[in-house]
Design a protein around this motif. Structure first.
Motif, PDB file in Angstrom:
ATOM      1  N   ARG A 199       0.845  -1.192   0.000  1.00  0.00           N
ATOM      2  CA  ARG A 199       0.000   0.000   0.000  1.00  0.00           C
ATOM      3  C   ARG A 199       0.883   1.247   0.000  1.00  0.00           C
ATOM      4  NH1 ARG A 199      -5.024  -1.376   2.281  1.00  0.00           N
ATOM      5  NH2 ARG A 199      -5.619  -3.375   1.400  1.00  0.00           N
ATOM      6  N   LYS A 200       0.240   2.386  -0.202  1.00  0.00           N
ATOM      7  CA  LYS A 200       0.988   3.649  -0.228  1.00  0.00           C
ATOM      8  C   LYS A 200       1.134   4.172   1.196  1.00  0.00           C
ATOM      9  CE  LYS A 200      -0.864   4.702  -4.810  1.00  0.00           C
ATOM     10  NZ  LYS A 200      -1.768   5.582  -5.596  1.00  0.00           N
ATOM     11  N   VAL A 201       2.027   3.567   1.932  1.00  0.00           N
ATOM     12  CA  VAL A 201       2.254   3.951   3.321  1.00  0.00           C
ATOM     13  C   VAL A 201       3.533   4.779   3.395  1.00  0.00           C
ATOM     14  CG1 VAL A 201       2.810   3.114   5.642  1.00  0.00           C
ATOM     15  CG2 VAL A 201       1.030   1.989   4.305  1.00  0.00           C
ATOM     16  N   ASN A 202       3.418   5.990   3.918  1.00  0.00           N
ATOM     17  CA  ASN A 202       4.566   6.881   4.086  1.00  0.00           C
ATOM     18  C   ASN A 202       4.825   7.249   5.543  1.00  0.00           C
ATOM     19  OD1 ASN A 202       5.019   7.196   1.217  1.00  0.00           O
ATOM     20  ND2 ASN A 202       3.210   8.522   1.190  1.00  0.00           N
ATOM     21  N   TRP A 203       3.830   7.041   6.396  1.00  0.00           N
ATOM     22  CA  TRP A 203       3.945   7.384   7.806  1.00  0.00           C
ATOM     23  C   TRP A 203       3.349   6.271   8.644  1.00  0.00           C
ATOM     24  CZ3 TRP A 203       6.565  11.835   8.859  1.00  0.00           C
ATOM     25  CH2 TRP A 203       6.749  12.709   7.791  1.00  0.00           C
ATOM     26  N   VAL A 204       3.952   6.020   9.786  1.00  0.00           N
ATOM     27  CA  VAL A 204       3.499   4.947  10.668  1.00  0.00           C
ATOM     28  C   VAL A 204       3.323   5.488  12.082  1.00  0.00           C
ATOM     29  CG1 VAL A 204       4.268   2.865  11.890  1.00  0.00           C
ATOM     30  CG2 VAL A 204       4.366   2.946   9.403  1.00  0.00           C
ATOM     31  N   LEU A 205       2.133   5.211  12.650  1.00  0.00           N
ATOM     32  CA  LEU A 205       1.883   5.505  14.054  1.00  0.00           C
ATOM     33  C   LEU A 205       2.128   4.225  14.848  1.00  0.00           C
ATOM     34  CD1 LEU A 205       0.866   7.404  16.299  1.00  0.00           C
ATOM     35  CD2 LEU A 205      -1.456   6.591  15.798  1.00  0.00           C
ATOM     36  N   ASP A 206       3.202   4.229  15.611  1.00  0.00           N
ATOM     37  CA  ASP A 206       3.551   3.101  16.476  1.00  0.00           C
ATOM     38  C   ASP A 206       3.011   3.425  17.863  1.00  0.00           C
ATOM     39  OD1 ASP A 206       4.759   0.971  17.788  1.00  0.00           O
ATOM     40  OD2 ASP A 206       6.696   2.000  17.969  1.00  0.00           O
ATOM     41  N   ALA A 207       1.933   2.752  18.275  1.00  0.00           N
ATOM     42  CA  ALA A 207       1.187   3.166  19.464  1.00  0.00           C
ATOM     43  C   ALA A 207       1.316   2.175  20.609  1.00  0.00           C
ATOM     44  CB  ALA A 207      -0.284   3.358  19.110  1.00  0.00           C
ATOM     45  N   ASP A 208       1.254   2.702  21.811  1.00  0.00           N
ATOM     46  CA  ASP A 208       1.270   1.897  23.024  1.00  0.00           C
ATOM     47  C   ASP A 208       0.254   2.473  23.998  1.00  0.00           C
ATOM     48  OD1 ASP A 208       2.446   1.542  25.977  1.00  0.00           O
ATOM     49  OD2 ASP A 208       3.131  -0.143  24.774  1.00  0.00           O
ATOM     50  N   ILE A 209      -0.665   1.639  24.471  1.00  0.00           N
ATOM     51  CA  ILE A 209      -1.665   2.084  25.448  1.00  0.00           C
ATOM     52  C   ILE A 209      -1.089   1.896  26.845  1.00  0.00           C
ATOM     53  CG2 ILE A 209      -4.015   1.814  26.290  1.00  0.00           C
ATOM     54  CD1 ILE A 209      -4.758   0.538  23.638  1.00  0.00           C
ATOM     55  N   SER A 210      -1.081   2.963  27.615  1.00  0.00           N
ATOM     56  CA  SER A 210      -0.525   2.893  28.972  1.00  0.00           C
ATOM     57  C   SER A 210      -1.370   1.989  29.865  1.00  0.00           C
ATOM     58  CB  SER A 210      -0.462   4.297  29.590  1.00  0.00           C
ATOM     59  OG  SER A 210       0.428   5.128  28.890  1.00  0.00           O
ATOM     60  N   ASN A 211      -0.731   0.936  30.404  1.00  0.00           N
ATOM     61  CA  ASN A 211      -1.373   0.076  31.415  1.00  0.00           C
ATOM     62  C   ASN A 211      -2.800  -0.310  31.037  1.00  0.00           C
ATOM     63  OD1 ASN A 211       0.942   0.367  33.138  1.00  0.00           O
ATOM     64  ND2 ASN A 211       0.170   2.381  33.708  1.00  0.00           N
TER      65      ASN A 211
END
Length: 496
Positions: A199-211
């Motif tokens: 896909r045309k992916v140029n940006w990535v949000l690498d997310a972590d939910i606190s606790n």
């Protein structure tokens, strides 16, 4: 049942007694709450004909075809056979709960114990026991709290989860992978790799939910469950598990929020929570607001979102924080990052005079922008260094405990460790890391064997033959993501 027998799997035409439930459903689907009268009845679920299969197959069929059906009679599917299967599915070596009853203890009179449990469940006399709080080390050095339920609660939770899965597996979206039947970490990893590569992916949000597991809001969770489950006996069981509390150092404490990590029901409850808070909202956001390509992969509380447009990424990030705040969740400020990543990230950054694209971590792998020999983009995945170091440190401790085991027993144990590592980490492009892991296992074993006797030190040459006999060679065992995904999805999109 409104005209249906108990075996019908129970559909109720009336809406939940709590008027907020319909509003919640509309919010998570992206619709504005209805104005005026919001207490109108929910559309009745379809009645089943004589040819519809009985049991959980019928529940699945109704859940699949009628997304507004609410199931009023599910607990009768928790029968003796399902409890027995749940018992045999539990690891016999699992740690016992507060009552210290082990798997072997319970099995001494299994039939009578299960019959007594079933009687108490269906008569309403069943009482959940508190979880025993223990801590296990995390790769970053912190401690992860686990709640170890008593064996009887584990059995019942497993049986109930199997029944509820018949409903929720028809509801959960395709980009949700964690703790679902027939899905595992590599399904999520392959879907992400193919999504970013094709896909045309140029940006990535690498997310972590606190606790995340400790912050699940019980009142919201109950409303979400009531959107599909109207069997009050099942809902009461879940209430009992959530309210059972924890015991730590002999002291009981209340659990006003959260679901204990380690409990059999917690993964499903977590998926239900995030299905309404995150998944449905993301699907709506992508369909309504995204201007470019967007891919999503979630594994339990760990998720990655890829964007074609920086504007989409920034707006999504801001609105996701607001969305989570409404449901008592928060993105970890230090572990959630928006980075430039994808097929064109390297050349775009080079054109702006910037360095190589940043990397991100997901499910044990560091993901980085690489190239094949002919210069094409290649999403490389290598073992997270901290994970491998922590695993080797633990292995060294375990080897010392087995210092005086016969060499064949040590060899069989180490072979299983290396095979398990290869089965997970031996993905295309990661041969150097898995070979390094095997080499370190080989070195630690050699040092352990030399400690066995100060007078007769083992020579490296002799040890080389022993290691070659027992330790599997380092090799790639996982297929290429596109090949694995094509076989699994048969052409259906894994990230939409």
């Amino acid at each position: 049942m409104h005209g249906h027998g108990k075996s019908d799997g129970c559909i109720v035409p009336a809406k939940p007694p709590n008027n907020a439930v319909e509003a919640v459903a509309e919010v998570v689907e992206g619709r504005r709450p209805a104005e005026g009268n919001t207490d109108r009845p929910t559309r009745a679920g379809r009645s089943a004909g004589q040819r519809v299969p009985s049991g959980l197959d019928r529940v699945r069929g109704v859940a699949r075809t009628d997304k507004e059906a609410r199931f009023t009679a599910l607990l009768h599917h928790v029968d003796l056979d399902r409890l027995r299967a749940a018992y045999w599915a539990i690891n016999p070596k699992a740690a016992p709960g507060v009552d210290r009853v082990t798997w072997d203890d319970y099995g001494q009179d299994l039939q009578a114990n299960l019959e007594d449990l079933l009687r108490r469940v269906h008569s309403g006399a069943y009482r959940a026991r508190p979880s025993r709080r223990v801590y296990i080390p995390k790769p970053d050095g912190r401690q992860r709290p686990l709640g170890i339920a008593v064996l009887e609660d584990k059995i019942l939770q497993r049986a109930v989860v199997e029944v509820l899965n018949a409903v929720y597996e028809e509801d959960f979206l395709g980009f949700s992978y964690g703790f679902r039947p027939g899905r595992g970490p590599h399904d999520a990893l392959d879907a992400l790799a193919v999504g970013i590569s094709e896909r045309k992916v140029n940006w990535v949000l690498d997310a972590d939910i606190s606790n995340f597991f400790t912050r699940i809001d019980h009142s919201w969770l109950k409303r979400f469950l009531e959107h599909r489950i109207a069997d009050k006996r099942v809902l009461r069981l879940i209430d009992k598990w959530l309210a059972a509390g924890v015991v730590e150092d002999g002291n009981w404490s209340e659990t006003a929020e959260g679901a204990p990590q380690g409990a059999s029901a917690s993964p499903l409850l977590a998926n239900v929570y995030l299905h309404y808070v995150f998944d449905l909202w993301v699907r709506h956001w992508r369909n309504r607001y995204a201007r470019g390509d967007m891919v999503v992969v979630r594994f339990a509380d760990d998720f990655v979102v890829g964007f074609q447009s920086l504007g989409d990424a920034q707006r999504f990030y801001a609105e996701l924080r607001e969305r989570f705040a409404k449901f008592s969740l928060e993105l970890h400020p230090d572990k959630t990052r928006l980075i430039e990543f994808g097929r064109f990230a390297a050349q775009n950054r080079q054109r702006r005079g910037l360095g190589k694209p940043e990397t991100f971590e997901f499910l044990g792998f560091t993901h980085l922008c690489g190239k094949t020999r002919n210069g094409r983009f290649w999403l490389r995945r290598i073992t997270i260094k901290k994970r491998m170091a922590a695993k080797l440190k633990q292995l060294k401790i375990e080897l010392r405990r087995r210092l005086h085991w016969p060499i064949p027993e040590q060899g069989r144990w180490l072979a299983s460790v290396v095979r398990g590592h290869l089965n997970y980490y031996a993905v295309p492009g990661n041969i150097d890391a898995v070979a390094a892991f095997r080499d370190q296992v080989r070195r630690h074993w050699f040092e352990t064997l030399r400690r066995r006797s100060q007078r007769h030190r083992m020579a490296w040459g002799r040890y080389g033959l022993i290691a070659a006999t027992w330790l599997p060679p380092a090799r790639i065992v996982r297929p290429h993501p596109s090949v694995a995904l094509a076989a699994r999805t048969r052409g259906r999109s894994p990230v939409r």
